[in-house]
Motif scaffolding. Structure first.
Motif, PDB file in Angstrom:
ATOM      1  N   LEU A 185      -9.209  -4.436   6.997  1.00  0.00           N
ATOM      2  CA  LEU A 185      -8.509  -5.298   7.952  1.00  0.00           C
ATOM      3  C   LEU A 185      -7.493  -6.106   7.158  1.00  0.00           C
ATOM      4  CD1 LEU A 185      -8.180  -6.491  10.803  1.00  0.00           C
ATOM      5  CD2 LEU A 185      -9.981  -8.145  10.224  1.00  0.00           C
ATOM      6  N   ASP A 186      -6.222  -5.817   7.384  1.00  0.00           N
ATOM      7  CA  ASP A 186      -5.140  -6.496   6.668  1.00  0.00           C
ATOM      8  C   ASP A 186      -4.763  -7.746   7.452  1.00  0.00           C
ATOM      9  OD1 ASP A 186      -2.869  -7.229   5.234  1.00  0.00           O
ATOM     10  OD2 ASP A 186      -2.296  -5.145   4.865  1.00  0.00           O
ATOM     11  N   CYS A 187      -4.895  -8.893   6.808  1.00  0.00           N
ATOM     12  CA  CYS A 187      -4.627 -10.150   7.504  1.00  0.00           C
ATOM     13  C   CYS A 187      -3.238 -10.695   7.186  1.00  0.00           C
ATOM     14  CB  CYS A 187      -5.687 -11.186   7.138  1.00  0.00           C
ATOM     15  SG  CYS A 187      -7.380 -10.598   7.361  1.00  0.00           S
ATOM     16  N   GLY A 188      -2.423  -9.894   6.499  1.00  0.00           N
ATOM     17  CA  GLY A 188      -1.074 -10.346   6.156  1.00  0.00           C
ATOM     18  C   GLY A 188      -0.048  -9.824   7.146  1.00  0.00           C
ATOM     19  N   ASP A 189       1.152 -10.374   7.070  1.00  0.00           N
ATOM     20  CA  ASP A 189       2.241  -9.893   7.932  1.00  0.00           C
ATOM     21  C   ASP A 189       3.337  -9.242   7.091  1.00  0.00           C
ATOM     22  OD1 ASP A 189       3.262 -12.107   6.693  1.00  0.00           O
ATOM     23  OD2 ASP A 189       3.879 -13.142   8.525  1.00  0.00           O
ATOM     24  N   PHE A 190       2.979  -8.872   5.854  1.00  0.00           N
ATOM     25  CA  PHE A 190       3.919  -8.156   4.988  1.00  0.00           C
ATOM     26  C   PHE A 190       3.125  -7.088   4.230  1.00  0.00           C
ATOM     27  CE2 PHE A 190       2.143 -11.666   2.610  1.00  0.00           C
ATOM     28  CZ  PHE A 190       1.823 -11.109   1.384  1.00  0.00           C
ATOM     29  N   PRO A 191       3.782  -6.025   3.771  1.00  0.00           N
ATOM     30  CA  PRO A 191       3.064  -4.952   3.089  1.00  0.00           C
ATOM     31  C   PRO A 191       2.541  -5.407   1.717  1.00  0.00           C
ATOM     32  CG  PRO A 191       5.252  -4.222   3.810  1.00  0.00           C
ATOM     33  CD  PRO A 191       5.215  -5.714   3.927  1.00  0.00           C
ATOM     34  N   GLY A 192       1.223  -5.361   1.552  1.00  0.00           N
ATOM     35  CA  GLY A 192       0.642  -5.702   0.259  1.00  0.00           C
ATOM     36  C   GLY A 192      -0.173  -4.558  -0.308  1.00  0.00           C
ATOM     37  N   LEU A 193      -0.602  -3.649   0.585  1.00  0.00           N
ATOM     38  CA  LEU A 193      -1.397  -2.485   0.195  1.00  0.00           C
ATOM     39  C   LEU A 193      -0.471  -1.294  -0.012  1.00  0.00           C
ATOM     40  CD1 LEU A 193      -4.265  -1.147  -0.048  1.00  0.00           C
ATOM     41  CD2 LEU A 193      -4.138  -0.758   2.424  1.00  0.00           C
ATOM     42  N   GLN A 194      -0.676  -0.554  -1.106  1.00  0.00           N
ATOM     43  CA  GLN A 194       0.164   0.609  -1.397  1.00  0.00           C
ATOM     44  C   GLN A 194      -0.708   1.803  -1.789  1.00  0.00           C
ATOM     45  OE1 GLN A 194       2.779  -0.683  -4.569  1.00  0.00           O
ATOM     46  NE2 GLN A 194       4.171  -1.726  -3.169  1.00  0.00           N
ATOM     47  N   PHE A 195      -0.281   2.996  -1.367  1.00  0.00           N
ATOM     48  CA  PHE A 195      -0.961   4.238  -1.724  1.00  0.00           C
ATOM     49  C   PHE A 195      -0.019   5.121  -2.526  1.00  0.00           C
ATOM     50  CE2 PHE A 195      -3.688   2.631   1.500  1.00  0.00           C
ATOM     51  CZ  PHE A 195      -4.954   3.106   1.164  1.00  0.00           C
ATOM     52  N   PHE A 196      -0.589   5.837  -3.506  1.00  0.00           N
ATOM     53  CA  PHE A 196       0.212   6.693  -4.384  1.00  0.00           C
ATOM     54  C   PHE A 196       0.346   8.073  -3.758  1.00  0.00           C
ATOM     55  CE2 PHE A 196       1.066   8.984  -8.443  1.00  0.00           C
ATOM     56  CZ  PHE A 196       2.157   8.228  -8.836  1.00  0.00           C
ATOM     57  N   LYS A 197       1.582   8.483  -3.511  1.00  0.00           N
ATOM     58  CA  LYS A 197       1.837   9.756  -2.835  1.00  0.00           C
ATOM     59  C   LYS A 197       3.107  10.378  -3.400  1.00  0.00           C
ATOM     60  CE  LYS A 197       1.983  12.595   0.931  1.00  0.00           C
ATOM     61  NZ  LYS A 197       1.398  13.914   0.838  1.00  0.00           N
ATOM     62  N   ASP A 198       2.991  11.627  -3.842  1.00  0.00           N
ATOM     63  CA  ASP A 198       4.154  12.369  -4.357  1.00  0.00           C
ATOM     64  C   ASP A 198       4.909  11.596  -5.438  1.00  0.00           C
ATOM     65  OD1 ASP A 198       3.525  14.373  -2.555  1.00  0.00           O
ATOM     66  OD2 ASP A 198       4.865  13.596  -1.006  1.00  0.00           O
ATOM     67  N   GLY A 199       4.134  10.989  -6.340  1.00  0.00           N
ATOM     68  CA  GLY A 199       4.738  10.338  -7.497  1.00  0.00           C
ATOM     69  C   GLY A 199       5.299   8.955  -7.260  1.00  0.00           C
ATOM     70  N   LYS A 200       5.054   8.371  -6.082  1.00  0.00           N
ATOM     71  CA  LYS A 200       5.569   7.006  -5.850  1.00  0.00           C
ATOM     72  C   LYS A 200       4.576   6.199  -5.019  1.00  0.00           C
ATOM     73  CE  LYS A 200       8.335   8.399  -1.847  1.00  0.00           C
ATOM     74  NZ  LYS A 200       9.694   8.581  -1.312  1.00  0.00           N
ATOM     75  N   TRP A 201       4.719   4.891  -5.088  1.00  0.00           N
ATOM     76  CA  TRP A 201       3.854   3.992  -4.340  1.00  0.00           C
ATOM     77  C   TRP A 201       4.452   3.721  -2.960  1.00  0.00           C
ATOM     78  CZ3 TRP A 201      -0.931   3.111  -5.754  1.00  0.00           C
ATOM     79  CH2 TRP A 201      -1.283   3.280  -7.101  1.00  0.00           C
ATOM     80  N   VAL A 204       1.906   0.135   2.936  1.00  0.00           N
ATOM     81  CA  VAL A 204       1.331   0.241   4.281  1.00  0.00           C
ATOM     82  C   VAL A 204       1.848  -0.922   5.109  1.00  0.00           C
ATOM     83  CG1 VAL A 204      -0.798   0.234   5.633  1.00  0.00           C
ATOM     84  CG2 VAL A 204      -0.752   1.367   3.400  1.00  0.00           C
ATOM     85  N   GLU A 205       2.604  -0.614   6.142  1.00  0.00           N
ATOM     86  CA  GLU A 205       3.119  -1.660   7.034  1.00  0.00           C
ATOM     87  C   GLU A 205       1.988  -2.133   7.953  1.00  0.00           C
ATOM     88  OE1 GLU A 205       6.021  -3.089   7.071  1.00  0.00           O
ATOM     89  OE2 GLU A 205       7.125  -1.782   5.665  1.00  0.00           O
TER      90      GLU A 205
END
Length: 299
Positions: A185-201, A204-205
């Motif tokens: 549960l993301d309680c922020g209003d800005f992207p703080g969580l990131q996933f690594f995909k195809d060589g870049k971070w 998550v909006e």
């Protein structure tokens, strides 16, 4: 999620779920059945806890050699670079008989009661999601999803304060989860969580009222590598605080961790070892820290 429950839309939605699990290992769920009141109450209680004076929060501090309680994760040296976060980690949220209530905050006053309700909501959501994940894999057996009814549930509540030089720190360093599935549960209003995909971070909006679900190593093993536990991290913001609440969901200790029988045979070889629950956790906690845990499980 409503489309997965609806027989008219289920087939199309299962295909989308399959691609999300296979290509990303993470997705956001809306219409998940958990009330906005439950999510809002939990968010408010966590915020109120982190707003307490430090001396008050220390009443529920980690004991030496334990991760459980209020403090920092994996502090092994006075010289290491610490994650830029404050956290409280509670193991054995479920089943009830495993709880260590001396580490459950009694301030704010409604914290325990709110967490109790929230844990049941997360368990119900997990069982439903895992049921649809097994369907997306084409597995006829419901044993995996049912095992989460008697499963183990841990929770980690994070506070990422504003950081004057955010490019020099990480909220949480890159890692994949050792759970079956993790619900955030993301309680922020800005992207703080990131996933690594195809060589870049990839950030998550946040979507209001959504739950972020990501695969853990147990589902990766049970799916025989069809679904992956993705690497992810948390970044911090120069001006804004961010809170997140992560529930780590594990199947029952009575179920082995290994590729599902229906996914091996007929030319499909098992890619991972079959371990008991105890062996799996022993492998995780006794691994070399410079070694990939998932690679250590491969045959």
């Amino acid at each position: 999620m409503a489309k997965l429950f609806n027989t008219d839309t289920q087939e199309d939605e299962l295909q989308k779920l399959h691609l999300a699990c296979k290509d990303w290992g993470v997705f956001q769920i809306v219409n998940h059945g958990v009330s906005n009141a439950s999510l809002t109450n939990m968010r408010n209680q966590v915020q109120r806890f982190f707003e307490l004076p430090f001396q008050e929060k220390k009443l529920w501090a980690q004991k030496p050699g334990s991760l459980e309680g209020y403090g920092q994760a994996f502090v092994t040296s006075e010289h290491q670079t610490l994650d830029w976060n404050d956290m409280i980690f509670l193991k054995s949220l479920l089943p009830i008989q495993n709880r260590k209530l001396d580490l459950w905050p009694q301030n704010p006053p409604e914290f325990r009661e709110t967490l109790e309700r929230y844990s049941e909501d997360m368990r119900g959501t997990t069982i439903s999601i895992v049921k649809f994940i097994t369907m997306a894999l084409g597995l006829p057996d419901t044993k995996i999803s049912e095992s989460f009814q008697e499963g183990l549930y841990d929770i980690r509540m994070n506070c990422y304060p504003p950081c004057p030089e955010p490019e020099r720190v990480l909220g949480i360093v890159p890692h994949a989860d050792n759970s079956g599935i993790s619900l955030l549960l993301d309680c922020g209003d800005f992207p703080g969580l990131q996933f690594f995909k195809d060589g870049k971070w990839v950030p998550v909006e946040p979507i209001e009222g959504a739950i972020v679900a990501n695969m853990g190593h147990i589902i990766e093993v049970m799916s025989n590598g069809i679904y992956k536990a993705p690497e992810h991290r948390a970044v911090v913001n120069k001006l804004k605080e961010r809170l997140s609440i992560v529930t780590f969901c594990y199947p029952s200790p009575s179920i082995d961790v290994g590729p599902a029988d229906d996914l091996i045979g007929k030319g499909n070889l098992p890619l991972y070892k079959k371990l008991t629950h105890a062996e799996y956790f022993s492998s995780f906690f006794n691994r070399k820290l410079d070694e990939s845990f998932i690679d250590s499980l491969k045959l």
